[in-house]
Design an enzyme around this catalytic site. Structure first.
Site, PDB file in Angstrom:
ATOM      1  N   HIS A 155       0.868  -1.179   0.000  1.00 35.74           N
ATOM      2  CA  HIS A 155       0.000   0.000   0.000  1.00 35.74           C
ATOM      3  C   HIS A 155       0.903   1.227   0.000  1.00 35.74           C
ATOM      4  O   HIS A 155       1.742   1.397   0.891  1.00 35.74           O
ATOM      5  CB  HIS A 155      -0.922   0.027   1.217  1.00 35.74           C
ATOM      6  CG  HIS A 155      -1.897   1.171   1.181  1.00 35.74           C
ATOM      7  ND1 HIS A 155      -3.170   1.038   0.666  1.00 35.74           N
ATOM      8  CD2 HIS A 155      -1.772   2.467   1.566  1.00 35.74           C
ATOM      9  CE1 HIS A 155      -3.798   2.201   0.759  1.00 35.74           C
ATOM     10  NE2 HIS A 155      -2.961   3.087   1.295  1.00 35.74           N
ATOM     11  N   CYS A 156       0.748   2.085  -0.987  1.00 33.82           N
ATOM     12  CA  CYS A 156       1.635   3.233  -1.162  1.00 33.82           C
ATOM     13  C   CYS A 156       0.912   4.521  -0.786  1.00 33.82           C
ATOM     14  O   CYS A 156      -0.096   4.872  -1.410  1.00 33.82           O
ATOM     15  CB  CYS A 156       2.133   3.305  -2.605  1.00 33.82           C
ATOM     16  SG  CYS A 156       3.257   4.684  -2.920  1.00 33.82           S
ATOM     17  N   VAL A 157       1.427   5.219   0.221  1.00 32.87           N
ATOM     18  CA  VAL A 157       0.796   6.473   0.643  1.00 32.87           C
ATOM     19  C   VAL A 157       0.984   7.559  -0.401  1.00 32.87           C
ATOM     20  O   VAL A 157       0.181   8.511  -0.474  1.00 32.87           O
ATOM     21  CB  VAL A 157       1.360   6.942   1.998  1.00 32.87           C
ATOM     22  CG1 VAL A 157       1.002   5.961   3.098  1.00 32.87           C
ATOM     23  CG2 VAL A 157       2.882   7.147   1.935  1.00 32.87           C
ATOM     24  N   VAL A 160      -1.812   6.990  -2.739  1.00 35.39           N
ATOM     25  CA  VAL A 160      -3.080   6.866  -2.015  1.00 35.39           C
ATOM     26  C   VAL A 160      -3.856   5.658  -2.500  1.00 35.39           C
ATOM     27  O   VAL A 160      -5.076   5.714  -2.681  1.00 35.39           O
ATOM     28  CB  VAL A 160      -3.934   8.152  -2.183  1.00 35.39           C
ATOM     29  CG1 VAL A 160      -4.928   8.259  -1.045  1.00 35.39           C
ATOM     30  CG2 VAL A 160      -3.077   9.390  -2.244  1.00 35.39           C
ATOM     31  N   ASN A 161      -3.168   4.565  -2.708  1.00 30.44           N
ATOM     32  CA  ASN A 161      -3.815   3.386  -3.268  1.00 30.44           C
ATOM     33  C   ASN A 161      -2.923   2.176  -3.026  1.00 30.44           C
ATOM     34  O   ASN A 161      -1.734   2.304  -2.747  1.00 30.44           O
ATOM     35  CB  ASN A 161      -4.019   3.589  -4.777  1.00 30.44           C
ATOM     36  CG  ASN A 161      -5.014   2.620  -5.376  1.00 30.44           C
ATOM     37  OD1 ASN A 161      -5.625   1.804  -4.673  1.00 30.44           O
ATOM     38  ND2 ASN A 161      -5.195   2.673  -6.685  1.00 30.44           N
TER      39      ASN A 161
END
Length: 306
Positions: A155-157, A160-161
């Site tokens: 999950h990559c901040v 945002v996904n």
């Protein structure tokens, strides 16, 4: 002991909620860096150089063309990752064949108690107790998104996904074009950055100089950090694995999905070379390559006999 477990669950819940709340902030931060960079490169330094004529015009024109081309690809790839669902399990999904039992009827009911999901190299039918549903191969549950994600990488901040089966290619292209763009900006702003420390007269306003200095530092930092991520993900693609799988299979030297570098690459980028460097797939690739949909993956035919 029960209270400690409840506290830990509550902390994890608050952490995941905080990550979800970072969404718009991270997008604005990315756009802010792009804006500062655009102002420093185009409006402050190389845009005015177009009026100088001679070699200054030619060099400025070449840099601006390359800068805008890479910027378009960077933003296209970035928003493709942001707005493309990484891949979710279809409602009531069931495997076509239960390879362990040799039956067309998949595991049901009490059979879930016998499912062993800890080894990512096995083909056991897996069940997610959080989503209360079956899990396709290479699928993992994301605590931030609160759902199972097909071929989840992480999950990559920043986007945002979740990064998974349906947007992993777009994420890699985002890293690739970000590295090229930030390297170009760092190189093109280096003379102005060095002039900041010189004793000579600087023919720009203090505000423009400060923006140029900030843009140089930011792009240098991003170029170095993204280079590390890009090298890591290139090695993952070459082995046909994900960040999660690479961690899980440390104790498992054999990996059923490693089909060779060429085929591993095609499972992420497709077989149509015209689409390799743009964030989309050809209709033919999507139709003929089930692996691009995230539900079915070819494996070594002799894996079980090794």
């Amino acid at each position: 002991m029960h209270r400690s477990g409840a506290t830990m669950a509550w902390n994890v819940f608050k952490f995941c909620t905080a990550l979800r709340g970072l969404g718009s902030i991270m997008i604005l931060l990315v756009l802010g860096v792009v804006g500062v960079t655009y102002y420093a490169v185009v409006l402050t330094n190389y845009g005015p150089a177009l009026y100088a004529g001679g070699l200054d015009f030619l060099s400025a024109f070449a840099i601006l063309i390359l800068f805008h081309s890479l910027l378009v690809m960077l933003l296209w790839s970035y928003f493709s990752v942001v707005f493309t669902d990484a891949g979710s399990v279809p409602p009531n999904w069931k495997p076509a064949v239960d390879e362990e039992r040799g039956e067309a009827d998949p595991l049901v009911g009490s059979d879930f108690n016998n499912v062993a999901p800890s080894d990512p190299s096995n083909q056991h039918i897996r069940f997610c107790r959080k989503c209360n549903q079956l899990k396709p191969p290479r699928c993992h549950h994301c605590s931030v998104c609160g759902r199972c994600v097909l071929k989840m990488d992480h999950h990559c901040v920043w986007v945002v996904n979740c990064v998974g089966a349906l947007n992993y290619k777009y994420f890699l292209l985002f890293l690739f074009y970000t590295f090229l763009e930030t390297t170009l900006v760092t190189a093109s702003l280096l003379p102005q950055f060095l002039a900041f420390f010189s004793d000579g007269e600087i023919p720009v306003t203090p505000g423009s100089l400060a923006t140029t200095f900030l843009a140089f530092v930011l792009n240098l930092a991003f170029a170095l950090s993204v280079m590390g991520f890009l090298i890591m993900h290139i090695s993952l693609v070459a082995a046909n694995t994900t960040t999660i799988e690479a961690y899980e299979k440390k104790t498992s030297p054999k990996w059923r999905y490693d089909l060779g570098r060429r085929k591993n690459f095609e499972q992420v980028f497709g077989m149509d070379k015209r689409y390799w460097f743009i964030p989309c797939y050809s209709e033919e690739d999507i139709r003929r390559m089930p692996a691009l949909q995230g539900l079915d993956y070819p494996s070594k035919p002799d894996f079980d006999s090794q």
